[in-house]
Design a protein around this motif. Structure first.
Motif, PDB file in Angstrom:
ATOM      1  N   TYR A 258       0.818  -1.210   0.000  1.00  0.00           N
ATOM      2  CA  TYR A 258       0.000   0.000   0.000  1.00  0.00           C
ATOM      3  C   TYR A 258       0.856   1.266   0.000  1.00  0.00           C
ATOM      4  CZ  TYR A 258      -3.565  -3.407   1.281  1.00  0.00           C
ATOM      5  OH  TYR A 258      -4.390  -4.485   1.298  1.00  0.00           O
ATOM      6  N   MET A 259       1.924   1.236   0.745  1.00  0.00           N
ATOM      7  CA  MET A 259       2.790   2.413   0.785  1.00  0.00           C
ATOM      8  C   MET A 259       3.500   2.622  -0.550  1.00  0.00           C
ATOM      9  SD  MET A 259       4.231   2.310   4.724  1.00  0.00           S
ATOM     10  CE  MET A 259       4.968   3.935   4.592  1.00  0.00           C
ATOM     11  N   SER A 260       3.719   1.548  -1.303  1.00  0.00           N
ATOM     12  CA  SER A 260       4.378   1.676  -2.601  1.00  0.00           C
ATOM     13  C   SER A 260       3.503   2.382  -3.627  1.00  0.00           C
ATOM     14  CB  SER A 260       4.788   0.297  -3.128  1.00  0.00           C
ATOM     15  OG  SER A 260       3.651  -0.434  -3.581  1.00  0.00           O
ATOM     16  N   VAL A 261       2.179   2.419  -3.379  1.00  0.00           N
ATOM     17  CA  VAL A 261       1.282   3.126  -4.298  1.00  0.00           C
ATOM     18  C   VAL A 261       0.732   4.403  -3.651  1.00  0.00           C
ATOM     19  CG1 VAL A 261       0.676   1.122  -5.677  1.00  0.00           C
ATOM     20  CG2 VAL A 261      -0.663   1.644  -3.629  1.00  0.00           C
ATOM     21  N   GLY A 262       1.450   4.915  -2.647  1.00  0.00           N
ATOM     22  CA  GLY A 262       1.161   6.242  -2.146  1.00  0.00           C
ATOM     23  C   GLY A 262       0.397   6.355  -0.854  1.00  0.00           C
ATOM     24  N   PHE A 263       0.027   5.244  -0.226  1.00  0.00           N
ATOM     25  CA  PHE A 263      -0.690   5.318   1.051  1.00  0.00           C
ATOM     26  C   PHE A 263       0.287   5.596   2.191  1.00  0.00           C
ATOM     27  CE2 PHE A 263      -3.752   3.109  -1.550  1.00  0.00           C
ATOM     28  CZ  PHE A 263      -4.976   3.508  -1.045  1.00  0.00           C
ATOM     29  N   ARG A 264      -0.201   6.343   3.197  1.00  0.00           N
ATOM     30  CA  ARG A 264       0.605   6.648   4.367  1.00  0.00           C
ATOM     31  C   ARG A 264      -0.234   6.453   5.642  1.00  0.00           C
ATOM     32  NH1 ARG A 264       3.677   5.860   1.099  1.00  0.00           N
ATOM     33  NH2 ARG A 264       5.351   7.177   0.272  1.00  0.00           N
ATOM     34  N   PRO A 265       0.371   5.914   6.703  1.00  0.00           N
ATOM     35  CA  PRO A 265      -0.379   5.663   7.945  1.00  0.00           C
ATOM     36  C   PRO A 265      -0.867   6.961   8.580  1.00  0.00           C
ATOM     37  CG  PRO A 265       1.724   4.483   7.941  1.00  0.00           C
ATOM     38  CD  PRO A 265       1.773   5.461   6.807  1.00  0.00           C
ATOM     39  N   TYR A 266      -2.065   6.896   9.191  1.00  0.00           N
ATOM     40  CA  TYR A 266      -2.568   8.064   9.915  1.00  0.00           C
ATOM     41  C   TYR A 266      -3.260   7.714  11.226  1.00  0.00           C
ATOM     42  CZ  TYR A 266      -7.321   7.020   8.281  1.00  0.00           C
ATOM     43  OH  TYR A 266      -8.527   6.422   8.035  1.00  0.00           O
TER      44      TYR A 266
END
Length: 285
Positions: A258-266
């Motif tokens: 997920y992070m490789s396609v632009g998602f970031r933890p919140y």
């Protein structure tokens, strides 16, 4: 339940993952108990007790914190002992601690998001693989098959998602076939998939679920399915996207995808387990 979830967004829940959880398995109605709390004709809380594992999912309108103890008293009647909440649900966390629950330090889930205003790459799959959205209920068998392949553990029981239950998902609101993407291998075997649900009111899309057959991993297939579905969600009006993944170090692969396609933890979920007996009720007058 979905109306409350939509009204309270952003929160732990999205109307899409609620539909997925409700319909992904058939014949499990006896394994869960649900309850609603209403005020003035409006739902202000719902609970969902999973009887086999003694866990509770819930949503409480923060305008009604006085219901937290009542909800936990209801849950105690089911014999359950584990409750999961989002870390900012302070009224429920305070009630859990008052009633003898303590935070569990095992596996946990995090929430990740990304703006759909940012560029979304064109999805690509290796030669011989085919990426496309679902066209009709005729694809239910393939979609159920790739889900079972992706989510059946080597030493565990098989996933209980069937062609029948996937058809139920396809008939549930707010499912849309154009947001349900999958990849087939050169021999026609379904290899990876991503289902996106769109909340049109809040303009937010959620990925639930995403998976790849172990025999086809490390080829970028899940990323391609995600990008295909998200580009369509953006065209349909979504402005942001969200996904939930394991946050602990024991299972990093989904989070990395997920992070490789632009998602970031919140945000993250927290689970509380009952470590002491429920208090006896006070004697009446």
């Amino acid at each position: 339940m979905q109306e409350l979830t939509q009204r309270l967004w952003p929160s732990r829940w999205h109307i899409g993952d609620m539909a997925w959880m409700w319909f992904q398995h058939t014949g499990r109605e006896s394994e869960r108990r649900t309850a609603l709390w209403e005020r003035g004709g409006q739902t202000v809380a719902w609970t969902w007790a999973n009887l086999p594992n003694g866990s509770l999912d819930l949503q409480l309108d923060p305008a009604h914190p006085e219901l937290a103890d009542e909800i936990l008293a209801w849950f105690a009647e089911t014999g359950g002992r584990a409750v999961t909440v989002l870390e900012d649900e302070t009224a429920m966390i305070e009630a859990l601690l008052r009633r003898g629950y303590r935070e569990w330090t095992g596996l946990f889930f995090i929430h990740l998001s990304r703006s759909l205003a940012d560029p979304l790459p064109e999805p690509a799959v290796p030669d011989g693989y085919t990426l496309r959205p679902v066209r009709s209920e005729n694809d239910a068998e393939a979609r159920a098959a790739v889900h079972r392949a992706a989510f059946t553990l080597p030493d565990g029981p098989p996933s209980r998602v069937t062609t029948e239950s996937y058809r139920n998902i396809m008939r549930a609101w707010p499912y849309r076939p154009e947001l349900d993407w999958f990849v087939t291998a050169p021999d026609g075997t379904p290899a990876a998939s991503c289902l996106v649900w769109l909340d049109e009111r809040n303009k937010v899309a959620i990925l639930e679920p995403v998976g790849t057959d172990p025999g086809h991993r490390r080829l970028g297939l899940a990323s391609a399915a995600i990008l295909g579905a998200l580009r369509t969600a953006r065209d349909l009006g979504a402005e942001t996207a969200r996904v939930c993944a394991r946050g602990d170090d024991a299972y990093p692969s989904a989070r990395a995808t997920y992070m490789s396609v632009g998602f970031r933890p919140y945000a993250r979920n927290r689970t509380y387990v009952l470590t002491e007996p429920e208090p006896e009720p006070e004697p009446g007058p």
